[in-house]
Design an enzyme around this catalytic site. Structure first.
Site, short mmCIF file in Angstrom:
data_model
loop_
_atom_site.label_atom_id
_atom_site.label_comp_id
_atom_site.label_asym_id
_atom_site.label_seq_id
_atom_site.Cartn_x
_atom_site.Cartn_y
_atom_site.Cartn_z
N LYS A 171 0.86 -1.19 0.00
CA LYS A 171 0.00 0.00 0.00
C LYS A 171 0.89 1.24 0.00
CE LYS A 171 -1.77 2.55 3.13
NZ LYS A 171 -1.64 3.86 2.43
N SER A 225 5.15 7.76 10.21
CA SER A 225 5.19 8.51 11.46
C SER A 225 5.12 7.60 12.67
CB SER A 225 4.03 9.50 11.51
OG SER A 225 2.80 8.83 11.70
N GLU A 246 9.69 1.27 10.97
CA GLU A 246 10.74 2.29 10.80
C GLU A 246 10.02 3.62 10.83
OE1 GLU A 246 12.91 4.99 9.94
OE2 GLU A 246 12.80 4.39 7.85
N LEU A 247 10.22 4.36 11.93
CA LEU A 247 9.36 5.49 12.24
C LEU A 247 10.12 6.81 12.18
CD1 LEU A 247 7.48 3.68 15.17
CD2 LEU A 247 6.97 3.66 12.71
N GLY A 248 9.60 7.80 12.86
CA GLY A 248 10.15 9.15 12.76
C GLY A 248 11.48 9.33 13.48
N CYS A 280 13.27 11.07 7.31
CA CYS A 280 13.28 10.66 8.71
C CYS A 280 14.65 10.81 9.34
CB CYS A 280 12.79 9.22 8.85
SG CYS A 280 13.81 7.99 8.01
N GLU A 374 9.62 16.14 15.29
CA GLU A 374 10.13 15.97 13.94
C GLU A 374 9.52 17.04 13.04
OE1 GLU A 374 10.93 12.24 10.96
OE2 GLU A 374 8.95 12.36 11.89
N PHE A 376 10.18 17.78 9.55
CA PHE A 376 9.91 17.36 8.18
C PHE A 376 9.80 18.56 7.24
CE2 PHE A 376 8.67 13.40 5.83
CZ PHE A 376 9.57 12.58 6.49
#
Length: 479
Positions: A171, A225, A246-248, A280, A374, A376
């Site tokens: 997705k 996120s 695997e995040l922020g 990230c 974060e 971004f």
């Protein structure tokens, strides 16, 4: 209109989840209309993937490897088409698009080596037979990929999962449904991947949740996120399925008083402003010894002011647009809050449309959201510290733990600091934005659940162990 890609699903979905207009962020021009998935599409795709997976896993390892190698060669041959979508759909500058394609090629080539690696161990023998521990595929793997590096962050999970005999339901984010999804589907179809083994279903949170919660999905690989990652992890935990999160990040670039300040400022500018800061691994906090603070800030400002901002498809610029107005407004809000609290904009700080100027910010306190969250966006908050101990304390004062970097004239001093930093990745005399297909990659704390990607780590994550014993004849038991 670009349709969903779900061969083998019955019926093949069209637009049950509605449609999304893929818009070029730099110009507002419509690039394509993308059909979106809903929960029913996810269910159809997972079932079709489950049907196709055993046959794919049963292929000879060399056959699976050949599909990955062919995909790599096709990507190299058609890299201009991929680059155009990365630039126009994702707002990448051309150099970033080229870098991402090179990284995607690395992911494919490394994944192509996985099928022919040893798959188990011969254990001490049982009487009259054999005892074997072997890796087997998980089955159906769900992948939810983000918009900022859509191609490589899709392939980082899709390629090794396929190579190791799994089927995949991907997705991609709706903002980069073509670059991060439909081009991936076309790539593997052209490479000879059998129908039903890969499904690509763009969509919003509803199909994402359906994928994470589906009982026939054995693992979910999510990049995005921290807030959404917690939801994905909770859904996976309820079904006792594997979650690769695997995040922020809110990453620290530490500049010591013995650093080469010109090199440090170059690293700092790259780490904070590359791809408009929408990474990230971007440096969200510059932590600088007070004795070199003003000199470092001056050099960072000078570099920021030389960077050009504009339409990356129309001109050779340093920074392109932010992905959408919501992201621009969030960055502007964090900046305005900091200024109200006493921070000082040393350069930048303004936006024209989605084009945000690279910004250097001083007078930042550790309590400001611009320092704790974060960002971004292309904003570099810089704070002064007295010594190495305070630098470590400030760097560690965050729930995130993805990456940190240390600039110093002494590698030994940098290593001593690296040993004290609570991050999954540390770079001494480099910047924070680094990734390779063959190394361990993953964050700690709010940045994820450890090293999940990179060659052998991918083999660990996309297979599971099975203990198998085989005896020459069935023994008798006392019961």
């Amino acid at each position: 209109m670009t349709r969903l890609f779900s061969p083998g699903a019955d019926p093949e979905p069209a637009t049950r989840g509605g449609t999304f207009e893929a818009v070029e962020p730099a110009t507002g021009h419509r690039l394509a209309t993308v059909g979106l998935a809903d929960a029913r599409d996810i269910d159809d795709a997972v079932r079709a993937a489950g049907t196709a997976q055993p046959g794919w896993a049963g292929r000879r390892p060399t056959e699976r490897a050949a599909v990955l190698r062919t995909a790599a060669r096709l990507l190299e041959r058609h890299r201009d088409e991929f680059a155009e979508w990365l630039v126009r759909e994702g707002g990448a500058v051309r150099a970033k698009a080229a870098f991402e394609i090179d990284s995607a090629l690395d992911e494919l080539w490394v994944a192509a080596g996985l099928p022919t690696q040893p798959t188990g161990h011969l254990q001490p023998s049982v009487v009259g037979g054999q005892s074997i521990s072997r890796r087997v595929p998980l089955g159906v793997v769900g992948v939810i990929a983000p918009w900022n590096f859509p191609l490589v962050l899709s392939l980082r999970a899709v390629a090794p999962a396929l190579a190791l005999g799994n089927a995949v339901v991907l997705k991609p984010d709706v903002h980069t449904a073509v670059a991060g999804g439909l081009l991936v589907a076309r790539l593997f179809a052209a490479a000879g991947l059998p129908d039903g083994v890969l499904h690509v279903l763009p969509g919003d949170a509803v199909p994402g949740a359906a994928l994470a919660e589906h009982p026939d999905v054995a693992a979910i690989a999510f990049t995005g996120s921290t807030a959404v990652g917690r939801q994905i992890g909770a859904a996976a935990g309820r079904d006792l399925k594997r979650a690769l999160l695997e995040l922020g990040g809110n990453n620290a670039l530490i500049v010591l008083d013995d650093a080469d300040l010109d090199a440090a400022a170059s690293a700092g500018a790259w780490a904070s402003f590359l791809h408009q800061g929408q990474i990230c691994m971007a440096a969200g906090r510059h932590i600088v010894h007070e004795s070199v603070f003003e000199e470092y800030v001056g050099r960072l400002v000078a570099r920021a002011e030389k960077l050009t901002v504009g339409d990356p498809w129309a001109a050779d610029v340093s920074l392109g647009p932010l992905i959408n107005a919501r992201q621009r407004d969030r960055v502007a809000g964090l900046l305005a809050d900091a200024v109200t609290g006493g921070a000082r904009v040393r350069t930048g700080g303004t936006a024209e449309g989605l084009f945000f100027k690279p910004t250097v910010l001083t007078g930042v306190s550790a309590a400001m959201p611009v320092f704790t969250e974060e960002i971004f966006g292309p904003v570099a908050p810089v704070v002064a510290v007295r010594d190495d101990d305070e630098a470590v304390a400030v760097a560690n004062a965050t729930p995130y733990g993805l990456v940190a970097a240390v600039q110093t004239g002494s590698a030994a001093r940098g290593l001593a600091i690296a040993d004290r930093l609570r991050t999954g990745i540390v770079h001494v005399n480099d910047q924070t934005v680094n990734d390779d297909a063959f190394v361990s990659f993953g964050g700690w704390g709010a940045s994820g659940n450890g090293a999940r990607y990179g060659a052998q780590h991918s083999a660990d994550e996309f297979t599971r162990w099975q203990w198998l014993t085989v005896k020459d004849s069935a023994p008798a038991f006392p019961f």
